[in-house]
Enzyme design. Sequence first.
Site, PDB file in Angstrom:
ATOM      1  N   GLU A 111      -5.568  -8.645   0.654  1.00  0.00           N
ATOM      2  CA  GLU A 111      -6.275  -8.337   1.904  1.00  0.00           C
ATOM      3  C   GLU A 111      -7.740  -8.062   1.607  1.00  0.00           C
ATOM      4  O   GLU A 111      -8.063  -7.451   0.585  1.00  0.00           O
ATOM      5  CB  GLU A 111      -5.728  -7.075   2.607  1.00  0.00           C
ATOM      6  CG  GLU A 111      -4.410  -7.240   3.283  1.00  0.00           C
ATOM      7  CD  GLU A 111      -3.929  -5.962   3.980  1.00  0.00           C
ATOM      8  OE1 GLU A 111      -4.771  -5.143   4.396  1.00  0.00           O
ATOM      9  OE2 GLU A 111      -2.703  -5.800   4.076  1.00  0.00           O
ATOM     10  N   GLU A 169       0.789  -1.238   0.000  1.00  0.00           N
ATOM     11  CA  GLU A 169       0.000   0.000   0.000  1.00  0.00           C
ATOM     12  C   GLU A 169       0.822   1.290   0.000  1.00  0.00           C
ATOM     13  O   GLU A 169       1.113   1.876   1.049  1.00  0.00           O
ATOM     14  CB  GLU A 169      -0.958   0.008   1.195  1.00  0.00           C
ATOM     15  CG  GLU A 169      -1.928  -1.151   1.159  1.00  0.00           C
ATOM     16  CD  GLU A 169      -2.991  -1.061   2.244  1.00  0.00           C
ATOM     17  OE1 GLU A 169      -2.861  -0.228   3.146  1.00  0.00           O
ATOM     18  OE2 GLU A 169      -3.949  -1.844   2.187  1.00  0.00           O
TER      19      GLU A 169
END
Length: 484
Positions: free
Chosen positions: A390, A202
């Site tokens: 995720e 991320e």
Amino acid sequence: MKNISRRSFGKSVAVSTAAALSGISLPGIALGAQPDADHLRYRFPKGFIWGCATAAYQVEGGAKEGGRGPSVWDTFSHTPGKTHNGDTGDIADDSYHLYKEDVQLLKNLGVQGHRMSISWSRIFPEGKGTPNPAGLDYYSRVIDELLANKITPYVTLFHWDLPDALPGGWQNRDTPKAFADYCAYVTKHLGDRVKHWMTINEFICYTDLGYRVGQFAPGLRLGPAEANQVRHHGVLAHGLGLKAVRANTPTGTQVGLAEDAKVYVPVMETKEHIEAARKAARAENGMFLTAVMEGKYPDSYLEKEGANAPKIGPGDMEAIGGKVDFVGLNIYDPNFAQASDSKWGYSVVPMPTSYPHMASPWLNMGPEGIYWGVRNVVDLWKVPAIYITENGTSSDDVINSAGRIEDIDRVMFLRNYLTQLHRATAEGYPVKGYFLWSLLDNFEWADGFSKRFGLHYVDYKTQKRTPKLSAEWYKQVIAQNAVV
Ligand code: GBH
């Protein structure tokens, strides 16, 4: 809709999905009469990888053990006012000591894979220079434990815990180089057993949130030009890291990244809005995933930033655009796009204040986001493989008088997202696996321990792990390779 020949699994499911969608009955089958009948299941392709995800700083604890150096998150969480209740990852879930117990939780769920991350400052306490053998040894033991239990490790090299000793952090152009050296060292030593690597987790969370917004470590609020340079160093680290992993691992090793690309759902599934959502996905991820996929920043980004656009060194974009074997998508909250006659052909629809969200206020519920997240990325860039690296939710979990945690809101969330993910696989999109965030309640960054994302409830006083209803549910999903 994809051509039927692209479907990567048994025909019967494809046919029944189509039938279910169009509402027609198949000969001899009364649709709806046998709701659990096999032909009506949301079944995933054979060989689909089910797993859980965790990250080093959120679960390990042992912050000062085994020669580990401090990361920016140690420093940040120890600074008054930065995290909820002043919580830190000093102990967290104590997985540094309890990792064998945690592997047994995974084994009990029946997962085929586990996504974990490595703490850079365990390996290089100063970020570079002399490696710390005890750090490498710890991860070597964790990986052996997973493999001994027939669980394939998927390893992230950087999940935000930057060694604090690196001067200037991500503002310094040398940090991406230090990252590549660290990647080379780790993969050289663990690449005999680990076959799936993710460079980073991320981009936005260790660049913008750390250096522009300041709510994550190191907590700075830089102006736009400096903050855009940090973004550039963030993606450059991925590119140099990718090269380093490739150079130090055997052929066949799969390398990618885990990105929380902003997801755009078309307001309705008509040609013009579908196209608008795709354009939004490309433009709004221009500084991160688009740069990685295309090896250049799109005009929409450069034009918007103007004089504040990043300074690009020779060879940077080539490294940033290095070919990945898979794209990992962390999917949580959705955004919605619609067609517009604006310059770039789309507009983003503001979220109404009444839009439903989960226990974390930012976590808007948007199951279609997992389908469109996959579809936009594959349609834009033809990537060969996608993992959902995720997906999961916080929930206000409580232990009831029977000692159970009946987190039906989490089950509702997951069931809906997985149904939408099934749609992607049924249409032939190459989704290879799904890693649920998270195995355990853990240190939820600035939210400290106030938000629980685990399938297992953690009592932080005793470190006791208790499976929630969602753990029982996920175990069934895995056993049946289908939404249950
Ligand atoms: C993931 O980030 C992380 O990879 C993982 O470590 C984390 O535990 C998990 O999600 C759950 O949060 O406070 O309104 O400014 C997901 C992307 C980006 C979502 C930062 C939360 C902060 C929103 N996250 N964002 S806000």
